[in-house]
Structures are given as structure tokens and as C-alpha cells.
Design an enzyme around this catalytic site. Structure first.
Site, PDB file in Angstrom:
ATOM      1  N   HIS A  71      40.336  69.574 -53.320  1.00 48.25           N
ATOM      2  CA  HIS A  71      39.904  68.184 -53.468  1.00 48.25           C
ATOM      3  C   HIS A  71      38.621  67.864 -52.689  1.00 48.25           C
ATOM      4  O   HIS A  71      38.025  66.804 -52.900  1.00 48.25           O
ATOM      5  CB  HIS A  71      41.017  67.228 -53.023  1.00 48.25           C
ATOM      6  CG  HIS A  71      41.116  67.085 -51.550  1.00 48.25           C
ATOM      7  ND1 HIS A  71      41.647  68.077 -50.745  1.00 48.25           N
ATOM      8  CD2 HIS A  71      40.725  66.089 -50.726  1.00 48.25           C
ATOM      9  CE1 HIS A  71      41.575  67.687 -49.489  1.00 48.25           C
ATOM     10  NE2 HIS A  71      41.030  66.487 -49.439  1.00 48.25           N
ATOM     11  N   HIS A  86      33.973  64.768 -51.432  1.00 48.39           N
ATOM     12  CA  HIS A  86      35.407  64.480 -51.538  1.00 48.39           C
ATOM     13  C   HIS A  86      35.695  63.942 -52.928  1.00 48.39           C
ATOM     14  O   HIS A  86      35.227  62.864 -53.293  1.00 48.39           O
ATOM     15  CB  HIS A  86      35.798  63.457 -50.475  1.00 48.39           C
ATOM     16  CG  HIS A  86      37.255  63.356 -50.232  1.00 48.39           C
ATOM     17  ND1 HIS A  86      38.112  62.712 -51.100  1.00 48.39           N
ATOM     18  CD2 HIS A  86      38.018  63.830 -49.220  1.00 48.39           C
ATOM     19  CE1 HIS A  86      39.345  62.778 -50.617  1.00 48.39           C
ATOM     20  NE2 HIS A  86      39.316  63.460 -49.472  1.00 48.39           N
TER      21      HIS A  86
END
Length: 165
Positions: A71, A86
Site C-alpha cells: 500500500h 501512500h
């Protein structure tokens, strides 16, 4: 100086440019609802609402940390800029579901290399905000970190300009 030199010579004015990490709409960090990003606690930068599920290297550098969950990724640029990308908010809770990584810790990357693929539809279906911030974790090392926002971007477009001290 010939035409070729004028076109391709880079001016050393102390500015470092970072490219878009995903295709989509570039927005200021203030549009990110997570205060860690939106209030620039981790550093200055910008974010993109991604139109597709691919994350690319914004610069030449080394993978400092590719999260096991896929992620997020931390890159140290060849210029010493510490870049965090992110994908979405709270996506760590997926524990890697919907993410595929293409690089690992300590890999050397070139601007434009594919780093991560994510299942955009799955994230949206599960109710995640898919806004994808890119922040400069060592912002204080620079005179200015400026996000270039308010437009649609594709990987390779300059979205952050950093002025050295």
C-alpha cells in the site's frame, strides 16, 4: 551554444523536480482527509486521485522501504529526497489484498519504473478513499517544497518542485 545544447542542457538552479506517481487529478495535500497527510505532519507534497491502478517512480533513486502490504513505498532519490507514496487511506488494513509490488527494498529505480499495481475497483468497492499522497519526509532539509496541483496529470509530469537551501 547550439540548439541541441539549449534544448537538453539542464540549468543547475537548485531545483529538484518529482514526476507524477499515478495518472489522475493532482490536488493539494489539504484535500487529504487523513490529518497525517492533510496537515502536512509527515511533510509537504501533493496528492492525486488516481484514474488507474498503477504507481510509478517519481524520480531516480533507491527503494528505502516497500511495505509488505504493497500500500506504500518510501524512495530515497539520487538527490537525497525522501519520498513517501501512500496508495489510498487506511489501505494497510487490506493486508496486501488488491496490491502487487514490482520492486523490493534496496532496488534501484528510474523515474517511470512501475512500482505497485492496485485494484482500484476493489478499493472503491470496499469503501476506501483512493487519494494517493506523495510527501517529502525530509521537507525541513529544503528551502521550499511546492506541489503543482489543480490539473490532470500523467506519470512523468512534474508535480513537485523542491528548491534546495
Amino acid at each position: 551554444m547550439g540548439l541541441f545544447d539549449k534544448l537538453f542542457k539542464t540549468k543547475d538552479d537548485g531545483t529538484i523536480a518529482l514526476a507524477a506517481h499515478v495518472k489522475g487529478k493532482a490536488v493539494p495535500l489539504s484535500e487529504v482527509s487523513d490529518p497525517t497527510f492533510g496537515e502536512e505532519i509527515m511533510g509537504k507534497g501533493m496528492a492525486i486521485y488516481p484514474e488507474e491502478g498503477k504507481v510509478y517512480a517519481p524520480c531516480d533513486g533507491t527503494i528505502d522501504l516497500m511495505f509488505d502490504t504493497g500500500h506504500a513505498v518510501n524512495i530515497k532519490s539520487k538527490d537525497g529526497v525522501e519520498v513517501l507514496i501512500h496508495v489510498g487511506l487506511e489501505t494497510i488494513s487490506l493486508k496486501g489484498e488488491g496490491f502487487k509490488t514490482f520492486k523490493k527494498n534496496e532496488d534501484t529505480v528510474k523515474k517511470g519504473d512501475l512500482l505497485i499495481e492496485f485494484d482500484r475497483a476493489l478499493l472503491l468497492e470496499k469503501g476506501f478513499d483512493i487519494i494517493t499522497p506523495m510527501v517529502i519526509c525530509n521537507t525541513d532539509d529544503y528551502a521550499e517544497v511546492k506541489g503543482i496541483t489543480g490539473k490532470d496529470v500523467v506519470p512523468g509530469d512534474t508535480v513537485i518542485e523542491i528548491r534546495t537551501k
